[in-house]
Design an enzyme around this catalytic site. Structure first.
Site, PDB file in Angstrom:
ATOM      1  N   PHE A   1       0.813  -1.227   0.000  1.00 31.19           N
ATOM      2  CA  PHE A   1       0.000   0.000   0.000  1.00 31.19           C
ATOM      3  C   PHE A   1       0.839   1.267   0.000  1.00 31.19           C
ATOM      4  O   PHE A   1       0.359   2.347  -0.326  1.00 31.19           O
ATOM      5  CB  PHE A   1      -0.940   0.015   1.227  1.00 31.19           C
TER       6      PHE A   1
ATOM      7  N   LYS B   1      -1.344  -7.288  -9.181  1.00 29.60           N
ATOM      8  CA  LYS B   1      -2.296  -7.410  -8.065  1.00 29.60           C
ATOM      9  C   LYS B   1      -1.896  -6.320  -7.081  1.00 29.60           C
ATOM     10  O   LYS B   1      -1.005  -6.492  -6.238  1.00 29.60           O
ATOM     11  CB  LYS B   1      -2.173  -8.806  -7.436  1.00 29.60           C
TER      12      LYS B   1
ATOM     13  N   GLU C   1      -4.953  -4.060  -1.889  1.00 30.65           N
ATOM     14  CA  GLU C   1      -6.394  -3.781  -1.810  1.00 30.65           C
ATOM     15  C   GLU C   1      -6.664  -2.519  -0.991  1.00 30.65           C
ATOM     16  O   GLU C   1      -7.757  -1.985  -0.990  1.00 30.65           O
ATOM     17  CB  GLU C   1      -7.153  -4.996  -1.254  1.00 30.65           C
ATOM     18  N   ARG C   2      -5.605  -2.038  -0.280  1.00 27.30           N
ATOM     19  CA  ARG C   2      -5.794  -0.823   0.516  1.00 27.30           C
ATOM     20  C   ARG C   2      -5.540   0.442  -0.305  1.00 27.30           C
ATOM     21  O   ARG C   2      -5.980   1.525   0.085  1.00 27.30           O
ATOM     22  CB  ARG C   2      -4.894  -0.881   1.762  1.00 27.30           C
TER      23      ARG C   2
ATOM     24  N   CYS D   1       9.742   1.740   3.459  1.00 29.76           N
ATOM     25  CA  CYS D   1      10.695   0.658   3.765  1.00 29.76           C
ATOM     26  C   CYS D   1      12.081   1.231   3.964  1.00 29.76           C
ATOM     27  O   CYS D   1      12.966   0.543   4.451  1.00 29.76           O
ATOM     28  CB  CYS D   1      10.697  -0.389   2.673  1.00 29.76           C
TER      29      CYS D   1
ATOM     30  N   GLU E   1       9.455  -4.229  12.957  1.00 32.11           N
ATOM     31  CA  GLU E   1       9.097  -3.090  12.098  1.00 32.11           C
ATOM     32  C   GLU E   1       7.744  -2.556  12.560  1.00 32.11           C
ATOM     33  O   GLU E   1       6.763  -3.295  12.609  1.00 32.11           O
ATOM     34  CB  GLU E   1       8.997  -3.549  10.636  1.00 32.11           C
TER      35      GLU E   1
HETATM   36  P1  NAD Z   1       1.558  -6.599   3.051  1.00 33.35           P
HETATM   37  O1  NAD Z   1       2.544  -7.707   3.140  1.00 33.35           O
HETATM   38  O2  NAD Z   1       0.450  -6.550   4.016  1.00 33.35           O
HETATM   39  O3  NAD Z   1       0.866  -6.632   1.592  1.00 33.35           O
HETATM   40  C1  NAD Z   1       1.630  -6.695   0.420  1.00 33.35           C
HETATM   41  C2  NAD Z   1       0.830  -7.480  -0.628  1.00 33.35           C
HETATM   42  O4  NAD Z   1       0.673  -8.826  -0.186  1.00 33.35           O
HETATM   43  C3  NAD Z   1      -0.561  -6.911  -0.850  1.00 33.35           C
HETATM   44  O5  NAD Z   1      -0.832  -6.903  -2.235  1.00 33.35           O
HETATM   45  C4  NAD Z   1      -1.464  -7.865  -0.071  1.00 33.35           C
HETATM   46  O6  NAD Z   1      -2.733  -8.020  -0.671  1.00 33.35           O
HETATM   47  C5  NAD Z   1      -0.711  -9.171  -0.100  1.00 33.35           C
HETATM   48  N1  NAD Z   1      -0.886  -9.954   1.126  1.00 33.35           N
HETATM   49  C6  NAD Z   1      -0.997  -9.474   2.404  1.00 33.35           C
HETATM   50  N2  NAD Z   1      -1.114 -10.484   3.273  1.00 33.35           N
HETATM   51  C7  NAD Z   1      -1.066 -11.633   2.562  1.00 33.35           C
HETATM   52  C8  NAD Z   1      -1.124 -13.012   2.898  1.00 33.35           C
HETATM   53  N3  NAD Z   1      -1.265 -13.420   4.155  1.00 33.35           N
HETATM   54  N4  NAD Z   1      -1.057 -13.916   1.893  1.00 33.35           N
HETATM   55  C9  NAD Z   1      -0.919 -13.524   0.613  1.00 33.35           C
HETATM   56  N5  NAD Z   1      -0.867 -12.235   0.238  1.00 33.35           N
HETATM   57  C10 NAD Z   1      -0.928 -11.293   1.186  1.00 33.35           C
HETATM   58  O7  NAD Z   1       2.403  -5.250   3.032  1.00 33.35           O
HETATM   59  P2  NAD Z   1       1.829  -3.767   3.143  1.00 33.35           P
HETATM   60  O8  NAD Z   1       1.384  -3.530   4.541  1.00 33.35           O
HETATM   61  O9  NAD Z   1       0.898  -3.482   2.029  1.00 33.35           O
HETATM   62  O10 NAD Z   1       3.155  -2.931   2.860  1.00 33.35           O
HETATM   63  C11 NAD Z   1       4.053  -2.517   3.843  1.00 33.35           C
HETATM   64  C12 NAD Z   1       5.221  -3.468   3.945  1.00 33.35           C
HETATM   65  O11 NAD Z   1       5.937  -3.498   2.712  1.00 33.35           O
HETATM   66  C13 NAD Z   1       6.238  -3.000   4.986  1.00 33.35           C
HETATM   67  O12 NAD Z   1       6.688  -4.128   5.696  1.00 33.35           O
HETATM   68  C14 NAD Z   1       7.356  -2.409   4.156  1.00 33.35           C
HETATM   69  O13 NAD Z   1       8.623  -2.417   4.759  1.00 33.35           O
HETATM   70  C15 NAD Z   1       7.326  -3.300   2.954  1.00 33.35           C
HETATM   71  N6  NAD Z   1       7.943  -2.647   1.802  1.00 33.35           N
HETATM   72  C16 NAD Z   1       9.193  -3.083   1.450  1.00 33.35           C
HETATM   73  C17 NAD Z   1       9.850  -2.474   0.397  1.00 33.35           C
HETATM   74  C18 NAD Z   1      11.232  -2.908   0.010  1.00 33.35           C
HETATM   75  O14 NAD Z   1      11.738  -2.426  -0.980  1.00 33.35           O
HETATM   76  N7  NAD Z   1      11.872  -3.788   0.757  1.00 33.35           N
HETATM   77  C19 NAD Z   1       9.216  -1.431  -0.299  1.00 33.35           C
HETATM   78  C20 NAD Z   1       7.939  -1.028   0.082  1.00 33.35           C
HETATM   79  C21 NAD Z   1       7.308  -1.663   1.154  1.00 33.35           C
END
Ligand code: NAD
Length: 487
Positions: A156, A180, A183-184, A288, A388
């Site tokens: 998101f 994909k 969804e947020r 991140c 985190e």
């Molecule tokens: P998230 O893991 O909740 O969601 C990411 C994606 O995974 C979404 O599309 C979501 O629908 C899907 N998802 C969520 N839970 C799932 C599950 N149990 N099974 C399958 N799919 C699932 O992450 P977020 O809260 O949207 O984003 C923030 C996170 O992303 C933070 O931890 C941040 O550090 C990380 N991030 C990392 C980088 C990097 O370059 N390392 C860059 C941006 C964000």
């Protein structure tokens, strides 16, 4: 399987160049996190939706891979122009669905455009290599080809930049793509699709399937998807990597972070404080590459802490579309609750809460706000150091030497970024050689690499081999053939 084109109030998927109503009966509301106002409903799409999209992308791949590389680039040049023309609107959309302030959103659009610009260099990026004489009258050459249908799963926090780490390079190198989005924050993905269509991208090359876990699992097990790019939280990244690779896919999964910033006694404190405030509290800490922990070395600590608190007291909190607002909301009420429970745990575990963001007022009603929060005297046993938080909560650890500071940073399970504030060349060299993180900054707060370099975390911040962007990106989205020929 029926395909219905719908109006976009209730969000539709973008499949084969058309807006397609999902077959689901499950929708999630998408609130503006600054106001709570409902912006849209996003479909939690089904396997059937995904199958339709993958079939369309597979069909499109047969043609797209044969489109001349300069022609593919030309579409990206046109796309770059359209993104520039729509820059303001895109930035507003990011602020509305994500909450970060308008100038941060404007910067995010720039980062996305830079990825498109890099990908438009596809003719050079796609080149192979040859050696005309590996033996008498025998030559050898490496040729680069796309993989097929690539899946992209995004978080998101950067609804524009992170998808742009993926699809421009993937399609420039001849793949077709299923996005994909989170969804947020699903609105921007649809706008990116509309503009790609306007740029002349053939149908089926880029598709958006909205949804949640089921679509992720569908992508990870789909026999017609050979490669998956993921960016998101650590546990999901690990799951995506393990599941995708177990299913024979190429996977890159960028994960969570806990970035440390070391401040030396000789640091320029004006520069240091401005940069740390921005890195810790900008985008509500939902980056991140955010600064999560400051490691203050020696006598700098007292003045640094005092100035960080003073500057945090001046930050304006509210709707990021309003002029002069620095700190927007966190993404959801549930994320606010989670942040508050981290703050509570910091207090319980004995850290010194020197700025309590729970008490701050915002200028916007109904949103999910947490003010800048600072803990001093944090230790490595505490949950607020280990995990985190992804919110405007900053921890300060005090140490006596650079050696100790590096040791603290290196004990983190995460290894995305790290920064150092100093004037000492010796300290910079030691930091670069000894710190165990992938993206380092010296005298700056957010050392996120530009599109032509890899986004290079490791340990629990990255699962895979080839990172996003840069040469790694093109390697990830292509495979090679070697031809050896006798003449
Ligand atoms: P998230 O893991 O909740 O969601 C990411 C994606 O995974 C979404 O599309 C979501 O629908 C899907 N998802 C969520 N839970 C799932 C599950 N149990 N099974 C399958 N799919 C699932 O992450 P977020 O809260 O949207 O984003 C923030 C996170 O992303 C933070 O931890 C941040 O550090 C990380 N991030 C990392 C980088 C990097 O370059 N390392 C860059 C941006 C964000």
């Amino acid at each position: 399987m029926t395909i219905t084109v719908v109006e976009k109030k209730t969000l539709a998927n973008f499949i084969n160049g058309q807006w397609v109503k999902s077959t689901t009966d499950k929708y999630e509301e998408v609130p503006n996190p600054a106001t709570g106002e409902i912006l849209a409903e996003v479909p939690i799409s089904t396997q059937e939706d995904l199958d339709i999209a993958v079939a369309a992308a597979k069909k499109a791949f047969a043609k797209w891979k044969k489109v001349a590389v300069p022609q593919r680039s030309r579409i990206l040049f046109k796309y770059q122009q359209l993104l520039i023309e729509n820059w303001v609107e895109l930035a507003k959309l990011i602020t509305v669905e994500n909450g970060k302030n308008y100038s941060e959103a404007y910067g995010e659009v720039q980062r996305g455009i830079e990825c498109v610009e890099f990908a438009a260099g596809a003719p050079t990026l796609m080149m192979g290599t040859q050696l005309p004489d590996i033996a008498t009258n025998i030559e050898s050459g490496m040729y680069r080809y796309p993989l097929g249908v690539v899946g992209g799963i995004t978080p998101f926090n950067f609804p524009m930049m992170v998808p742009c780490w993926m699809f421009p390079l993937a399609i420039a190198s001849g793949n077709t793509f299923i996005l994909k989005p989170s969804e947020r924050t699903p609105l921007l993905a649809n706008r990116l699709a509309e503009l790609l269509q306007e740029a002349g991208l053939p149908e089926g090359v880029f598709n958006v399937v909205h949804g949640a876990h089921d679509i992720v699992n569908g992508i990870l097990s789909h026999p017609d998807i050979p490669a998956v790019s993921f960016v998101g939280s650590q546990p999901v990244a690990e799951y995506v990597y393990k599941t995708g690779t177990a299913n024979g896919k190429r996977v890159q999964a960028l994960a969570g972070a806990k970035n440390h910033t070391i401040v030396m006694p000789d640091a320029d404190l004006d520069l240091t404080v401005t940069n740390i405030i921005n890195a810790a509290f900008g985008s509500a800490g939902e980056r991140c590459m955010a600064c999560a922990v400051v490691v203050a070395v020696g006598e700098v600590a007292d003045e640094l802490v005092e100035r960080l608190v003073d500057e945090s007291n001046k930050l304006t909190i509210g709707n990021g579309l309003e002029e002069g607002i620095f700190l927007g909301p966190v993404i959801r009420d549930s994320h606010k609750d989670k942040t508050l429970s981290y703050i509570e745990s910091g207090v319980t575990e004995g850290a010194k809460l020197i700025r309590d963001g729970r008490k701050d007022k915002s200028t916007s009603e109904g949103g999910y706000f947490v003010g800048p929060t600072i803990f001093d005297e944090v230790t490595q046993e505490m949950k607020i150091w280990k995990e985190e938080i992804f919110a405007p909560v900053l921890s300060i650890v005090r140490v006596d030497t650079l050696d100790e500071a590096i040791e603290v940073a290196n004990q983190s399970e995460f290894a995305n970024g790290a920064c150092l504030f100093t004037d000492s060349a010796k300290a910079i060299r030691q930091f670069r050689e000894e710190i165990d993180a992938g993206m380092l900054g010296v005298n700056l707060g957010v050392p996120a690499p530009m599109a032509f370099f890899p986004f290079s975390g490791y340990k629990k911040s990255f699962y895979g081999d080839l990172h996003a962007n840069g040469r790694d990106g093109i390697e990830f989205y292509t495979r090679k053939k070697m031809l050896t020929a006798r003449h």
